[in-house]
Scaffold this active site. Structure first.
Site, PDB file in Angstrom:
ATOM      1  N   LEU A  24      -6.105 -54.945 -15.423  1.00 27.99           N
ATOM      2  CA  LEU A  24      -7.547 -54.743 -15.566  1.00 27.99           C
ATOM      3  C   LEU A  24      -8.286 -55.748 -14.691  1.00 27.99           C
ATOM      4  O   LEU A  24      -8.665 -56.825 -15.151  1.00 27.99           O
ATOM      5  CB  LEU A  24      -7.986 -54.858 -17.019  1.00 27.99           C
ATOM      6  CG  LEU A  24      -9.341 -54.196 -17.281  1.00 27.99           C
ATOM      7  CD1 LEU A  24      -9.221 -52.680 -17.204  1.00 27.99           C
ATOM      8  CD2 LEU A  24      -9.902 -54.595 -18.619  1.00 27.99           C
ATOM      9  N   ASP A  25      -8.491 -55.385 -13.448  1.00 26.84           N
ATOM     10  CA  ASP A  25      -9.259 -56.221 -12.536  1.00 26.84           C
ATOM     11  C   ASP A  25     -10.735 -56.197 -12.933  1.00 26.84           C
ATOM     12  O   ASP A  25     -11.291 -55.145 -13.231  1.00 26.84           O
ATOM     13  CB  ASP A  25      -9.107 -55.690 -11.103  1.00 26.84           C
ATOM     14  CG  ASP A  25      -9.929 -56.474 -10.107  1.00 26.84           C
ATOM     15  OD1 ASP A  25      -9.572 -57.624  -9.834  1.00 26.84           O
ATOM     16  OD2 ASP A  25     -10.942 -55.936  -9.614  1.00 26.84           O
ATOM     17  N   ASP A  70      -7.172 -69.087 -16.823  1.00 26.44           N
ATOM     18  CA  ASP A  70      -7.923 -67.832 -16.870  1.00 26.44           C
ATOM     19  C   ASP A  70      -7.735 -67.173 -18.230  1.00 26.44           C
ATOM     20  O   ASP A  70      -6.633 -67.152 -18.788  1.00 26.44           O
ATOM     21  CB  ASP A  70      -7.435 -66.877 -15.776  1.00 26.44           C
ATOM     22  CG  ASP A  70      -7.912 -67.282 -14.394  1.00 26.44           C
ATOM     23  OD1 ASP A  70      -8.700 -68.241 -14.309  1.00 26.44           O
ATOM     24  OD2 ASP A  70      -7.484 -66.654 -13.410  1.00 26.44           O
ATOM     25  N   ASP A  86      -7.396 -56.543 -21.525  1.00 31.73           N
ATOM     26  CA  ASP A  86      -6.354 -56.956 -20.582  1.00 31.73           C
ATOM     27  C   ASP A  86      -4.978 -56.674 -21.165  1.00 31.73           C
ATOM     28  O   ASP A  86      -4.090 -56.120 -20.503  1.00 31.73           O
ATOM     29  CB  ASP A  86      -6.457 -58.456 -20.280  1.00 31.73           C
ATOM     30  CG  ASP A  86      -7.578 -58.817 -19.336  1.00 31.73           C
ATOM     31  OD1 ASP A  86      -7.758 -58.109 -18.332  1.00 31.73           O
ATOM     32  OD2 ASP A  86      -8.258 -59.819 -19.590  1.00 31.73           O
ATOM     33  N   GLU A 131      -0.113 -59.435 -14.016  1.00 29.67           N
ATOM     34  CA  GLU A 131      -0.934 -60.632 -14.137  1.00 29.67           C
ATOM     35  C   GLU A 131      -0.871 -61.196 -15.556  1.00 29.67           C
ATOM     36  O   GLU A 131      -1.052 -62.397 -15.757  1.00 29.67           O
ATOM     37  CB  GLU A 131      -2.385 -60.329 -13.774  1.00 29.67           C
ATOM     38  CG  GLU A 131      -3.273 -61.561 -13.821  1.00 29.67           C
ATOM     39  CD  GLU A 131      -4.723 -61.294 -13.465  1.00 29.67           C
ATOM     40  OE1 GLU A 131      -5.438 -62.267 -13.163  1.00 29.67           O
ATOM     41  OE2 GLU A 131      -5.133 -60.121 -13.487  1.00 29.67           O
ATOM     42  N   GLU A 132      -0.602 -60.344 -16.522  1.00 30.64           N
ATOM     43  CA  GLU A 132      -0.654 -60.767 -17.917  1.00 30.64           C
ATOM     44  C   GLU A 132       0.651 -61.366 -18.423  1.00 30.64           C
ATOM     45  O   GLU A 132       0.748 -61.718 -19.604  1.00 30.64           O
ATOM     46  CB  GLU A 132      -1.058 -59.574 -18.793  1.00 30.64           C
ATOM     47  CG  GLU A 132      -2.354 -58.900 -18.391  1.00 30.64           C
ATOM     48  CD  GLU A 132      -3.511 -59.868 -18.231  1.00 30.64           C
ATOM     49  OE1 GLU A 132      -3.591 -60.845 -19.020  1.00 30.64           O
ATOM     50  OE2 GLU A 132      -4.330 -59.676 -17.320  1.00 30.64           O
ATOM     51  N   ASP A 136      -2.231 -55.611 -11.516  1.00 28.05           N
ATOM     52  CA  ASP A 136      -3.300 -56.279 -12.259  1.00 28.05           C
ATOM     53  C   ASP A 136      -3.828 -55.193 -13.191  1.00 28.05           C
ATOM     54  O   ASP A 136      -4.548 -54.284 -12.752  1.00 28.05           O
ATOM     55  CB  ASP A 136      -4.401 -56.770 -11.317  1.00 28.05           C
ATOM     56  CG  ASP A 136      -5.551 -57.440 -12.064  1.00 28.05           C
ATOM     57  OD1 ASP A 136      -5.559 -57.385 -13.311  1.00 28.05           O
ATOM     58  OD2 ASP A 136      -6.441 -58.001 -11.402  1.00 28.05           O
ATOM     59  N   GLU A 184      -2.943 -58.097  -5.957  1.00 33.70           N
ATOM     60  CA  GLU A 184      -4.354 -57.858  -5.626  1.00 33.70           C
ATOM     61  C   GLU A 184      -4.541 -57.759  -4.108  1.00 33.70           C
ATOM     62  O   GLU A 184      -4.963 -56.725  -3.591  1.00 33.70           O
ATOM     63  CB  GLU A 184      -5.236 -58.960  -6.220  1.00 33.70           C
ATOM     64  CG  GLU A 184      -5.290 -58.903  -7.743  1.00 33.70           C
ATOM     65  CD  GLU A 184      -6.087 -60.044  -8.370  1.00 33.70           C
ATOM     66  OE1 GLU A 184      -6.775 -59.787  -9.373  1.00 33.70           O
ATOM     67  OE2 GLU A 184      -6.009 -61.188  -7.872  1.00 33.70           O
TER      68      GLU A 184
END
Length: 341
Positions: free
Chosen positions: A110-111, A61, A67, A89-90, A108, A269
């Site tokens: 920046l979803d 991804d 992000d 997530e990053e 997360d 999430e």
């Protein structure tokens, strides 16, 4: 009418409870970071190349410029709160922020970041858990102390639960405060709207395919009513719509390589969304189990996700558990389903 602020709401909830005060501090830190992210998004290309790809996660991804900026803003804000462990997530692994902290927070940042350059709604999702050592982010979702998301669209909204219902706050740009807009959001128990990426139909398992085809058959099919399809491709936008007017959202696992367990992450999430849904009298499942009952195995674990109006979520779970729960189908239809499974 004077509306309570986010701070008012959290002060009433936390009162003299030390752990609740810590949760309130973390939520306010996340809200402050969200205001900065909202300003960047509002500026769009004037703020720089926010949609430029800067790297990739281990699973392929992409990471966009925004992000990484959002991750930094959230991490820096939480560093000033009593947060011991921070997972994002990053980042591949969770990091220690404050060894004396009482909380573990997963985000997360920046979803929906694939929508940055298209001026579509995106958001920041968060889950707050009690800190009990390095594995604190791997507690089941029912251990969450608070969860929610910031939504960056025509309005900047904060959707929050601290276990006493689901509240919606809207940013008042004049004062810089989040004001209470909905004290107890409730998901309608039944719906005629579903959200799914229909382009993947050929890859779905039989239960998901039959559910969607039953809805598409409308008033002439086994459901005996017409359905609308809604799909924003930014989960937070779909969550917000479902909170406001009902609906069901599906991101199932499918037969594509790397999609067997879907693409959404359990810890930061699915779990926060499931907590919000249950507190709003909705429901969330992986197709078989309630999301909040699943014990995570690692920070970035993926999970199939269905959430929204309780009657539809329960129907989809029945389709998964028992083929006999599906409406009777014609022999031709059944053969098609078998060949495509």
């Amino acid at each position: 009418m004077t509306r309570p602020t986010l701070q008012d709401h959290l002060e009433r909830w936390s009162e003299a409870d030390a752990l609740r005060r810590d949760v309130a501090s973390a939520v306010c830190a996340l809200a402050a970071a969200g205001c900065k992210i909202s300003e960047l998004l509002a500026a769009g290309p004037l703020a720089g190349p926010l949609a430029t790809i800067r790297g990739f996660h281990a699973d392929g991804d992409s990471q966009k410029e925004l992000d990484l900026i959002a991750d930094t803003l959230v991490r820096e804000a939480l560093a000033a709160a009593p947060v011991a462990l921070f997972g994002s997530e990053e980042a591949d692994e969770a990091v220690l922020l404050d060894a004396a902290g009482t909380l573990a927070v997963a985000v997360d940042p920046l979803d929906g970041s694939s929508n940055i350059d298209s001026n579509a709604t995106v958001g920041t999702i968060f889950s707050i858990l009690p800190y009990a050592g390095p594995g604190s982010l791997l507690q089941p979702g029912r251990a969450q102390l608070a969860a929610g998301f910031l939504l960056y669209g025509p309005q900047t909204a904060l959707v929050l639960t601290v276990g006493v219902g689901t509240q919606i706050f809207i940013l008042d740009r004049a004062s810089g405060a989040f004001l209470l807009a909905e004290e107890r959001a409730l998901v309608l128990p039944e719906t005629a709207e579903y959200a799914i990426n229909g382009s993947n139909l050929r890859h779905w398992d039989i239960a998901i395919r039959c559910y969607v085809e039953d809805c598409q058959a409308g008033a002439d099919g086994p459901r005996a009513k017409d359905f609308n399809t809604r799909w924003v491709a930014s989960m937070v936008a779909d969550v917000f719509r479902i909170l406001v007017r009902g609906g069901v959202y599906l991101y199932p696992g499918d037969a594509r390589r790397g999609y067997g367990q879907g693409r959404l992450r359990l810890v930061y999430e699915a779990n926060p969304v499931a907590f919000l849904m249950e507190q709003a009298q909705g429901s969330a499942t992986d197709g078989r189990l309630p999301i909040l009952d699943i014990v995570p195995e690692h920070l970035h674990q993926r999970v199939p996700l269905v959430f929204g109006s309780r009657a539809e979520v329960e129907r989809i779970a029945r389709y998964h558990r028992d083929a006999a729960a599906m409406p009777e189908r014609s022999p031709l239809f059944a053969r098609r389903g078998l060949l495509r499974a």
